[in-house]
Design a protein around this motif. Structure first.
Motif, PDB file in Angstrom:
ATOM      1  N   ALA A   1      10.424  -0.438  -3.633  1.00 23.16           N
ATOM      2  CA  ALA A   1       9.458   0.613  -3.983  1.00 23.16           C
ATOM      3  C   ALA A   1       9.316   1.685  -2.911  1.00 23.16           C
ATOM      4  CB  ALA A   1       8.097  -0.018  -4.270  1.00 23.16           C
ATOM      5  N   VAL A   2       9.646   1.367  -1.643  1.00 23.89           N
ATOM      6  CA  VAL A   2       9.480   2.351  -0.572  1.00 23.89           C
ATOM      7  C   VAL A   2      10.772   3.113  -0.282  1.00 23.89           C
ATOM      8  CG1 VAL A   2       7.683   0.949   0.508  1.00 23.89           C
ATOM      9  CG2 VAL A   2      10.034   0.782   1.341  1.00 23.89           C
ATOM     10  N   GLN A   3      11.865   2.751  -0.949  1.00 19.21           N
ATOM     11  CA  GLN A   3      13.157   3.347  -0.617  1.00 19.21           C
ATOM     12  C   GLN A   3      13.176   4.872  -0.699  1.00 19.21           C
ATOM     13  OE1 GLN A   3      15.790   1.728   0.761  1.00 19.21           O
ATOM     14  NE2 GLN A   3      14.328   0.012   0.793  1.00 19.21           N
ATOM     15  N   PRO A   4      12.504   5.512  -1.662  1.00 18.75           N
ATOM     16  CA  PRO A   4      12.534   6.981  -1.687  1.00 18.75           C
ATOM     17  C   PRO A   4      11.964   7.636  -0.424  1.00 18.75           C
ATOM     18  CG  PRO A   4      11.751   6.115  -3.781  1.00 18.75           C
ATOM     19  CD  PRO A   4      11.799   4.956  -2.839  1.00 18.75           C
ATOM     20  N   ALA A   5      11.095   6.917   0.299  1.00 22.32           N
ATOM     21  CA  ALA A   5      10.486   7.493   1.499  1.00 22.32           C
ATOM     22  C   ALA A   5      11.093   6.950   2.786  1.00 22.32           C
ATOM     23  CB  ALA A   5       8.978   7.223   1.496  1.00 22.32           C
ATOM     24  N   LEU A   6      11.873   5.891   2.705  1.00 25.04           N
ATOM     25  CA  LEU A   6      12.388   5.221   3.901  1.00 25.04           C
ATOM     26  C   LEU A   6      13.458   6.078   4.577  1.00 25.04           C
ATOM     27  CD1 LEU A   6      12.030   2.582   5.493  1.00 25.04           C
ATOM     28  CD2 LEU A   6      13.950   1.634   4.182  1.00 25.04           C
ATOM     29  N   GLN A   7      13.328   6.261   5.891  1.00 20.12           N
ATOM     30  CA  GLN A   7      14.237   7.105   6.654  1.00 20.12           C
ATOM     31  C   GLN A   7      15.281   6.268   7.393  1.00 20.12           C
ATOM     32  OE1 GLN A   7      13.630  10.661   6.428  1.00 20.12           O
ATOM     33  NE2 GLN A   7      12.388   9.683   4.820  1.00 20.12           N
TER      34      GLN A   7
ATOM     35  N   LEU B   1       0.790  -1.222   0.000  1.00 17.13           N
ATOM     36  CA  LEU B   1       0.000   0.000   0.000  1.00 17.13           C
ATOM     37  C   LEU B   1       0.829   1.282   0.000  1.00 17.13           C
ATOM     38  CD1 LEU B   1      -2.798  -0.985   2.587  1.00 17.13           C
ATOM     39  CD2 LEU B   1      -3.067  -0.707   0.126  1.00 17.13           C
ATOM     40  N   LEU B   2       1.893   1.304   0.773  1.00 16.02           N
ATOM     41  CA  LEU B   2       2.609   2.564   0.981  1.00 16.02           C
ATOM     42  C   LEU B   2       3.295   3.121  -0.264  1.00 16.02           C
ATOM     43  CD1 LEU B   2       4.025   2.124   4.595  1.00 16.02           C
ATOM     44  CD2 LEU B   2       1.920   3.232   3.831  1.00 16.02           C
ATOM     45  N   PRO B   3       3.827   2.294  -1.180  1.00 15.28           N
ATOM     46  CA  PRO B   3       4.428   2.887  -2.387  1.00 15.28           C
ATOM     47  C   PRO B   3       3.461   3.746  -3.196  1.00 15.28           C
ATOM     48  CG  PRO B   3       5.128   0.606  -2.145  1.00 15.28           C
ATOM     49  CD  PRO B   3       4.070   0.834  -1.121  1.00 15.28           C
ATOM     50  N   ARG B   4       2.158   3.484  -3.085  1.00 14.17           N
ATOM     51  CA  ARG B   4       1.176   4.274  -3.822  1.00 14.17           C
ATOM     52  C   ARG B   4       1.139   5.734  -3.350  1.00 14.17           C
ATOM     53  NH1 ARG B   4      -4.288   0.552  -3.303  1.00 14.17           N
ATOM     54  NH2 ARG B   4      -3.356  -1.507  -3.689  1.00 14.17           N
ATOM     55  N   LEU B   5       1.654   5.970  -2.150  1.00 11.45           N
ATOM     56  CA  LEU B   5       1.543   7.300  -1.556  1.00 11.45           C
ATOM     57  C   LEU B   5       2.769   8.157  -1.797  1.00 11.45           C
ATOM     58  CD1 LEU B   5      -0.091   6.299   1.851  1.00 11.45           C
ATOM     59  CD2 LEU B   5      -1.193   6.895  -0.307  1.00 11.45           C
ATOM     60  N   ILE B   6       3.779   7.613  -2.456  1.00 16.70           N
ATOM     61  CA  ILE B   6       4.952   8.415  -2.792  1.00 16.70           C
ATOM     62  C   ILE B   6       4.563   9.306  -3.972  1.00 16.70           C
ATOM     63  CG2 ILE B   6       7.335   8.351  -3.599  1.00 16.70           C
ATOM     64  CD1 ILE B   6       7.630   5.663  -2.173  1.00 16.70           C
TER      65      ILE B   6
END
Length: 605
Positions: free
Chosen positions: A395-401, A372-377
């Motif tokens: 897919a989540v790497q651009p948002a992962l802190q 679900l979360l990659p859709r929100l980037i």
């Protein structure tokens, strides 16, 4: 005089108001039938309320099964009316030394009982509790004696909602009282999500004034983790099992050295079934707060019968499954927040830059979150994902802190405070929202206690905890992005909702609230043990008042404040402090003898 009039006349002697209600009632709730032995019996909604063969013999067996637990200083509160065979049996077996109260949710049922058979003079011994739930709870709470609830299931079943509400009101009344100080041993897990909850539980119990022995197994996490690195699964499983047995024995040793009134284990606490059975043989009272999804973690099946009380975050099927597995007492107890930890914070500009975002999510990389979360980037907003176990989720790497590093509690609180819209997605092995989503996770309460706005996925138990104006819910995973767009345009509405959830949490959903409820439930189930302490019956002032026939004991009891809890060992220590040459009274010698026996029992553990 008819049987009906004779019965109502007997009730009228002590309760003319109830007698008038019975006469005014039309009855008809029960369908009166004749049993095989010719006695009156009844059905309700097609179900038998008493035996169709011999209702009196059935009632005698029921009464016999309840007499062993009933103490002379307690009032038995009976849930379930029917034709009152079971109440009659209890009255005849107990005699006049015991007090009995019968809850009557519907006067029509008592009308039917009075018309069906001659009840006899014993009904003059009964105190009838009539009225709505609030009235009945207030009447019972006013009793000076401790209460012990007895349920006659065949007749109580068709008033299940009313009885559940009454029990809840009684627990609330007991929880609100300022009573004595319990000693609770809290057994925590080695690691996992229930470990911080165990710590919050300890803090809440201490905040309420109870003494806590914290059996913290997290110190052993390194050793347990080292075993997990073994490549041979058989060796790993064997050693971890042996290690759990060792920690069980460690827990037994701790409680033997300083016996508590109640042992409270949190989910995944290393207490094996043999250890729990040993505790039961030694008369320790045990409880489990299972703060897990029973469908995913199923080890409860092996230990269900080992605990005296289960507290769970799910209802219905969860509780039914535990009963089938052997659990006796099961109660719904949702999660909570610790306002000393989860709180609004003033953040520096540097902290707001680091932790702030339009949208944020804190948590591990479960399957549904990876989907679900990659859709929100999106370039529409800043989006940050915090937490660990995101390996392989490109897919989540651009948002992962922080490269997917684990974040501690203090950092979580800063993120909650700095984020405009916090996503709260319960974990699920599928790719969307959990279709069986029922329990509400700790994060819901923690975000609310931080006065942070959140969007939480649909949960069937959420409306019981927060109103629609206090919590924004997500009903459709496909509409997640559009929901964010809508709420982004409503900053004032977000702040108002966050404030409402914050107020509700501090008012009803802290760990102190949960521990009050838990102890009140155990106190109702164990009125002569936990209940007596919660009522303050073990406090020095109360004991001194009850010791007028033993004047030798009063000076020993008056050595401290009236609110001080006094136990057998305390009295024995004060007697020994008089010195070896002191002349002791009979009661003092008996106390020393009983204390020696208590010490011998402890040593046998």
């Amino acid at each position: 005089m008819t049987v009906f009039e004779a019965n109502v006349a007997r009730i009228a002697v002590n309760n003319p108001g109830l007698a008038a209600q019975i006469r005014a009632s039309s009855g008809g709730l029960l369908e009166i039938k004749e049993s095989r032995n010719g006695m009156a019996t009844a059905t309700c909604g097609g179900r038998w309320v008493h035996s169709s063969y011999d209702p009196r013999q059935e009632a005698e067996r029921w009464a016999e099964g309840h007499l062993a637990a009933w103490q002379p200083n307690e009032t038995a509160v009976i849930l379930g009316v029917g034709l009152l065979y079971h109440v009659e049996a209890l009255c005849r077996r107990s005699g006049t030394d015991f007090r009995i109260a019968v809850v009557v949710p519907d006067v029509r049922e008592l009308h039917d009982a009075c018309r069906a058979r001659d009840l006899g003079d014993w009904i003059g011994l009964v105190r009838w509790i009539v009225g709505d739930t609030g009235e009945a709870a207030r009447a019972l709470a006013s009793f000076s004696q401790p209460l012990r609830l007895f349920t006659y299931a065949p007749a109580a079943g068709y008033h299940a909602d009313s009885h559940a509400a009454l029990e809840a009101a009684l627990r609330e009344a007991l929880a609100a009282r300022r009573g004595g100080r319990l000693h609770v041993a809290v057994v925590g897990p080695i690691y996992g999500g229930s470990l911080p909850i165990a710590r919050y539980t300890v803090s809440a119990l201490e905040q309420l004034g109870h003494r806590v022995t914290w059996i913290d197994h997290s110190f052993h996490h390194g050793s347990y983790g080292a075993m997990a690195q073994l490549s041979d699964g058989r060796h790993r499983q064997l050693l971890q099992g042996k290690f759990a047995e060792l920690l069980s024995q460690w827990s037994l040793a701790r409680v033997a050295e300083d016996p508590p009134d109640l042992i409270l284990a949190l989910a995944q606490a290393p207490l094996t079934l043999p250890a729990l059975e040993h505790l039961r043989r030694k008369k320790f009272l045990t409880s489990m707060w299972f703060v897990e999804n029973y469908r995913h973690l199923t080890y409860w099946q092996q230990v269900a019968g080992g605990y005296d009380y289960w507290f769970v975050i799910q209802q219905d099927r969860c509780q039914e499954a535990l009963r089938w597995a052997g659990a006796k007492h099961i109660e719904y107890l949702p999660m909570a927040a610790d306002p000393a930890v989860h709180r609004p914070m003033e953040l520096s500009e540097a902290e707001r830059r680091e932790f702030g975002a339009d949208v944020a999510f804190v948590g591990a990389g479960y399957a549904n979150r990876r989907a679900l979360l990659p859709r929100l980037i999106s370039p529409e907003w800043t989006f940050k994902i915090w937490g660990n176990e995101w390996e392989g989720a490109a897919a989540v790497q651009p948002a992962l802190q922080r490269g997917g590093a684990r974040v501690d509690t203090e950092t979580c609180v800063k993120i909650f405070n700095a984020t405009a819209m916090n996503l709260n997605l319960h974990s699920h092995v599928g790719t969307g929202f959990d279709p069986e989503g029922d329990f509400v996770n700790p994060r819901t309460f923690e975000l609310a206690a931080c006065r942070a706005f959140q969007l939480v996925d649909r949960r069937s138990l959420l409306p019981n905890l927060f109103d629609s104006g206090q919590m924004a819910t997500l009903t459709d995973e496909d509409g997640l992005a559009s929901c964010l767009r809508t709420w982004r345009q409503e900053p004032e509405a977000r702040r108002a909702m966050a404030q409402a959830a914050y107020d509700r949490t501090l008012r009803e959903h802290t760990y102190a609230h949960r521990m009050k409820g838990l102890l009140a439930r155990v106190g109702m189930g164990e009125p002569d043990r936990v209940g007596a302490i919660l009522r303050g019956d073990r406090q020095a002032g109360r004991l001194a008042e009850q010791s007028r026939d033993c004047p030798e004991l009063i000076p020993l009891l008056r050595q401290g404040p009236d609110t001080e809890r006094v136990e057998l060992r305390d009295l024995a220590a004060r007697i020994k402090a008089k010195g070896a040459t002191a002349t002791l009274g009979r009661e003092e010698l008996l106390i020393l003898l009983l204390d020696e026996h208590r010490a011998d029992v402890r040593d046998l553990l």
